[in-house]
Design an enzyme around this catalytic site. Structure first.
Site, short mmCIF file in Angstrom:
data_model
loop_
_atom_site.label_atom_id
_atom_site.label_comp_id
_atom_site.label_asym_id
_atom_site.label_seq_id
_atom_site.Cartn_x
_atom_site.Cartn_y
_atom_site.Cartn_z
N MET A 153 0.85 -1.19 0.00
CA MET A 153 0.00 0.00 0.00
C MET A 153 0.89 1.25 0.00
O MET A 153 1.85 1.32 0.75
CB MET A 153 -0.92 -0.02 1.23
CG MET A 153 -1.77 1.21 1.40
SD MET A 153 -2.90 1.47 0.00
CE MET A 153 -3.07 3.25 0.06
N ASN B 256 0.82 4.38 1.04
CA ASN B 256 0.71 5.52 1.97
C ASN B 256 1.91 6.45 1.78
O ASN B 256 3.05 5.99 1.78
CB ASN B 256 0.70 5.03 3.42
CG ASN B 256 -0.12 3.79 3.60
OD1 ASN B 256 -1.31 3.78 3.34
ND2 ASN B 256 0.52 2.71 4.03
N GLU C 178 4.68 0.82 -5.85
CA GLU C 178 4.30 1.71 -4.73
C GLU C 178 4.99 3.06 -4.81
O GLU C 178 4.41 4.09 -4.45
CB GLU C 178 4.59 1.03 -3.38
CG GLU C 178 3.91 -0.31 -3.16
CD GLU C 178 2.43 -0.34 -3.54
OE1 GLU C 178 1.74 0.68 -3.33
OE2 GLU C 178 1.97 -1.37 -4.05
#
Length: 929
Positions: A304, A306, A339
């Site tokens: 993920m 972030n 990512e």
């Protein structure tokens, strides 16, 4: 829907420092002020000040958030998101921190929309800013969303706990009350309280740590850049890290459980290289001072993005040179590339709403290939791009597909957008566009798009405008990012002699579902072209055919090569039928050069015989990508009923002289897929003949393989695949070597490191007897390498003992020895085993509610379970069984696209069997004579 139908909970609060008697306001006095799923637009969050205190003993957390809001319409209500949080206080103060009311502030809940409404007796005035202050608490979630708990076991058997977050798409609201939609970008200042044996991480670096009381520490993080709520992240753990700095001074750290610290060095090298590459490619500095990458022991997806704190599954970040294979290495490199691409595509510029999630995911998937090719050319990542596009074709040629840009409103619909269409088709359409516009124009357009929409949100149209250099006059006057429309037409890409309308072209790829089939016929000096929608579930002779073709038309950037020259010819096809002059002297034409275009090609009137002849006589006249593309297309056309099976089998006859691994693996892959489907039916003669034929046909390739880790990336990948299949087909030399290697490994008590490329095959053979299986399960339990564990888990599912398979499924459901994060993969691996085929399906039916509770309805885990367990069904009885089960879970099934995909797949398999089984039997009989 009127407020009458919502379930409300009314909570009443007194403002700070006031003592008051609570007089209960009935819901008659106040009803929930908002009926839509999407929040009102007239309250804009500007800055969140968030304090969190997780307790890793009681597995709960408390927190407070102060949100600075900008009010754009007079209102008494603030409506925002909150899910599963116990709200204990809510107040609103003005810019001078004066309370707006001495009265109780009620909070109404609308759980069906994850919303709360906070009522202010005094009107919040348009044009003013206020602070909304809320105190809240909750259990740390059990699962993979929101603020959730995870744990790991040390080599001494001690269990350690950590808390981590995963918010995308709609779970920030489980950790703190917020405006949880991607267009509500704001700044975040985070503080986290922890005990000294832990560290805390968030998007930004810690500015200072202060001691509170009882030895409790509070980490205060720098304010973030403006970003969407789904990118906020925090982790509280006892991990160790390695750190390095990029050439522009960004601090990069990799965090992992202390005993896995030695497996972090490869990821550190990759992350530093990738950040340097992206800063140069996008020509925009990475805007944060640091980038942390952390391996979380319990993690549902691969990773993920972030901002500044990317989270990963251990297999996606950790690389252990002793147990990780070349495929593991490529996977880690690509996931990090994905990512980090998001730090620009998705984080800096975010889609306006989830219907355009492909702007995030399609781009990040495509940038994996561009970044890895630039930073690690030896990994030969371009060899994998074809497979990304093939998987997109597989999905898109079913009627249950969807347009790249599709409506999605509620959380279940939004979760389902994270699928093959957004990622793989998105990447392939961008690949086509890049080749069409040229690399340079594509890159400049992307940079323009990222610069123009930095810290903002964008739509499809904004991307097309940036790529085509057109925008509003107002933009032009500001002179920053683009040219005027009149200037743009002078700079237009001249293609097929006319100005290109990029929007019109790209809308045909993003706003309608499916993939075109271009049928090619030679007529003298001309090439006749026809486009239809390519469907594998319906034949042209079916009554449904014309209905399903209605209204579909693509603007297809065709490319083709002939034997007359090395030139790649181009033609933009915008009508149903078309023709191109190629000349009489041309003996062959190959359309869709290197499969840069997202379309399937059918060579009519003996055209496929010409292609088979060309491959037989002079296969290197075509590139390896073109050869792979022909193999893929011919078998897709067989499945769709446009060609008999023997045409495909004859075409791959040339593979005995093929030396490139990509076409070899493509041809072998189809034969293996047929074998795996047929072995699950009681067609023993065909199963046996096909197995013998594969072993005989690929004998030379099998015999060339060494049981080592030597050679190029391509050679090593070929070795893994070929030996795995040879042993599955019970090839005596393969089994003998695997048995011996497994015996040596057992005798060494697991201290011998098997060559990583063949370890999976050796384990799979070793798992066939009781002692081997038990030894592998024991090693699985204590191994500190996620890469090794995934190879062992695969091997354990290869057992022919159904009791053992059943035990594995139960262990996966329990979630201790086999983590819940691996359960969906485990179910699919058991389903792949002929002995576990129905076992896995029955397990899913029996435990359906538990699985939905664990993974959430729209998640890719549930999608994979549904499509994966049914994917090998091929009889009418199995089709009926699947239909009946979906009928029994109708309420949930109706919300899922995956159930329709699964039914389409089974119908496709049933038809394949009806059409091709006898053909295959006869063809094999001829070959085996």
């Amino acid at each position: 829907m009127s407020p009458l139908y919502y379930s409300f909970v009314l909570i009443l609060f007194c403002p700070h420092g006031k003592s008051c008697e609570q007089s209960t306001l009935g819901t008659g006095n106040l009803s929930f002020p908002w009926s839509r799923l999407r929040l009102p637009r007239y309250i804009i969050p500007l800055h969140y000040h968030l304090l969190l205190h997780p307790n890793l003993t009681s597995l709960s957390f408390t927190g407070s958030v102060q949100i600075q809001i900008d009010v754009q319409n007079n209102t008494n209500w603030v409506v925002l998101h909150s899910k599963g949080l116990q709200i204990s206080k809510a107040t609103i103060v003005d810019q001078n921190l004066a309370h707006l009311s001495d009265q109780v502030l009620p909070v109404l809940h609308n759980p069906s929309h994850d919303q709360i409404g906070i009522f202010s007796p005094r009107v919040l005035s348009s044009g003013q800013k206020y602070f909304l202050y809320i105190e809240f608490g909750a259990e740390l979630a059990d699962g993979f969303y929101g603020f959730y708990r995870s744990n790991y076991r040390t080599s001494t058997g001690e269990t350690r706990t950590l808390a981590s977050t995963h918010f995308e798409p709609t779970s920030a609201r489980m950790a703190f009350p917020c405006f949880d939609e991607p267009s509500f970008k704001a700044n975040f200042s985070v503080r986290i309280r922890r005990s000294p044996e832990y560290i805390s991480l968030s998007n930004m670096p810690v500015v200072k740590t202060v001691e509170i009381n009882d030895g409790l520490l509070e980490d205060q993080f720098d304010a973030s850049v403006k970003m969407s709520t789904y990118l906020v992240a925090f982790v509280i753990c006892d991990f160790k890290s390695v750190t390095a700095t990029t050439s522009s001074g960004v601090q990069v750290s990799i965090y992992a459980a202390p005993e896995k610290w030695l497996q972090t060095s490869y990821a550190l090298e990759v992350a530093v290289k990738m950040l340097d590459f992206y800063e140069e490619y996008f020509n925009i500095r990475y805007p944060l001072p640091k980038q942390d990458l952390i391996a979380i022991p319990d993690f549902q997806s691969g990773a993920m993005e972030n901002w500044g704190l990317t989270t990963y599954r251990e297999t996606s970040l950790l690389f252990d040179p002793l147990t990780s294979s070349i495929s593991d290495k490529l996977w880690v490199t690509m996931v990090i590339g994905h990512e980090l691409a998001h730090q620009w595509f998705g984080n800096l510029v975010t889609m306006e709403w989830w219907n355009d999630i492909w702007l995030n995911e399609g781009f990040a998937r495509y940038m994996e290939y561009i970044s890895v090719e630039a930073t690690y050319p030896d990994l030969k990542v371009e060899e994998y791009l074809l497979h990304t596009c093939f998987s997109a074709v597989g999905h898109d040629s079913l009627n249950s597909s969807r347009p790249i840009s599709s409506p999605a409103e509620n959380p279940t619909q939004i979760k389902q957008m994270f699928d093959t269409v957004s990622y793989d088709k998105g990447a392939c359409v961008l690949h086509m566009l890049r080749h069409f516009l040229t690399d340079d124009v594509f890159q400049r357009g992307i940079v323009r798009y990222l610069r123009k929409y930095s810290y903002r949100n964008a739509h499809n149209q904004d991307l097309w405008d940036s790529l085509a250099n057109t925008c509003s006059e107002e933009d032009f006057i500001s002179g920053k990012h683009c040219y005027s429309k009149s200037q743009a037409s002078k700079n237009a890409y001249l293609f097929a002699g006319e100005h290109l309308d990029l929007t019109a072209m790209m809308n045909t790829w993003t706003l309608q579902k499916g993939i075109p089939l271009v049928t090619v016929t030679r007529k003298g000096p001309r090439l006749l072209l026809r486009q239809d929608r390519f469907l594998r579930t319906v034949l042209p002779s079916d009554t449904l055919w014309s209905t399903l073709q209605q209204g579909f038309l693509w603007h297809i950037p065709l490319t083709f090569k002939t034997d007359a020259s090395n030139t790649i010819h181009r033609h933009l096809m915008t009508t149903h039928t078309d023709s191109i002059h190629i000349g009489e002297e041309v003996s062959w034409v190959k359309v869709n050069t290197d499969m840069t275009g997202y379309y399937v090609v059918h060579y009519e009137n003996g055209g496929w015989d010409e292609m088979a002849k060309l491959l037989r006589e002079n296969h290197t006249a075509l590139s390896y990508k073109d050869r792979t593309h022909l193999i893929h297309n011919v078998f897709q056309l067989v499945t769709a009923g446009h060609l008999p099976l023997n045409k495909g089998l004859d075409l791959i006859g040339y593979l005995q002289s093929e030396t490139h691994n990509v076409p070899l693996l493509e041809g072998l892959g189809y034969l293996e897929a047929f074998y795996r489907m047929i072995e699950k039916r009681n067609e023993f003669d065909v199963t046996s003949s096909l197995g013998m034929y594969i072993l005989r046909f690929f004998r030379a390739v099998i015999d060339q393989q060494t049981w080592s880790d030597k050679g190029s990336v391509s050679e090593r990948r070929l070795r893994s695949e070929v030996l795995s299949l040879a042993c599955h087909l019970n090839d005596p030399p393969c089994l003998e070597k695997a048995h011996q290697s497994f015996k040596d490994w057992l005798q060494s008590n697991g201290t011998l490191n098997l060559p990583t490329d063949v370890a999976k095959t050796v384990f799979a053979v070793g798992a066939q007897d009781d002692h081997g299986w038990a030894s592998l399960l024991h090693t699985y339990n204590i191994s500190l390498s996620a890469a090794q564990k995934s190879k062992i888990l695969f091997a354990l599912t290869c057992s022919r003992d159904t009791n053992k398979l059943h035990r594995l499924l139960e262990l996966g459901l329990e979630g201790k020895v086999i983590r819940s994060q691996d359960l969906s993969t485990l179910i699919l691996m058991v389903a792949r085993n002929p002995r576990g085929h129905h076992l896995a399906w029955n397990f899913v039916k029996k435990n359906w509610d538990t699985l939905v509770q664990k993974f959430q309805l729209g998640s890719f885990c549930i999608r994979n379970i549904i499509i994966g367990t049914t994917g090998q069904f091929s009889s009418p009885e199995e089709l009926t069984e699947v239909q009946l089960f979906f009928e029994s879970i109708k309420e949930q099934a109706s919300q899922l696209r995956a159930t329709q995909v699964a039914l389409d797949n089974v119908q496709k398999n049933v038809r394949w069997f009806e059409r091709n089984l006898e053909n295959l039997r006869n063809w094999l009989n001829k070959q085996m004579k």
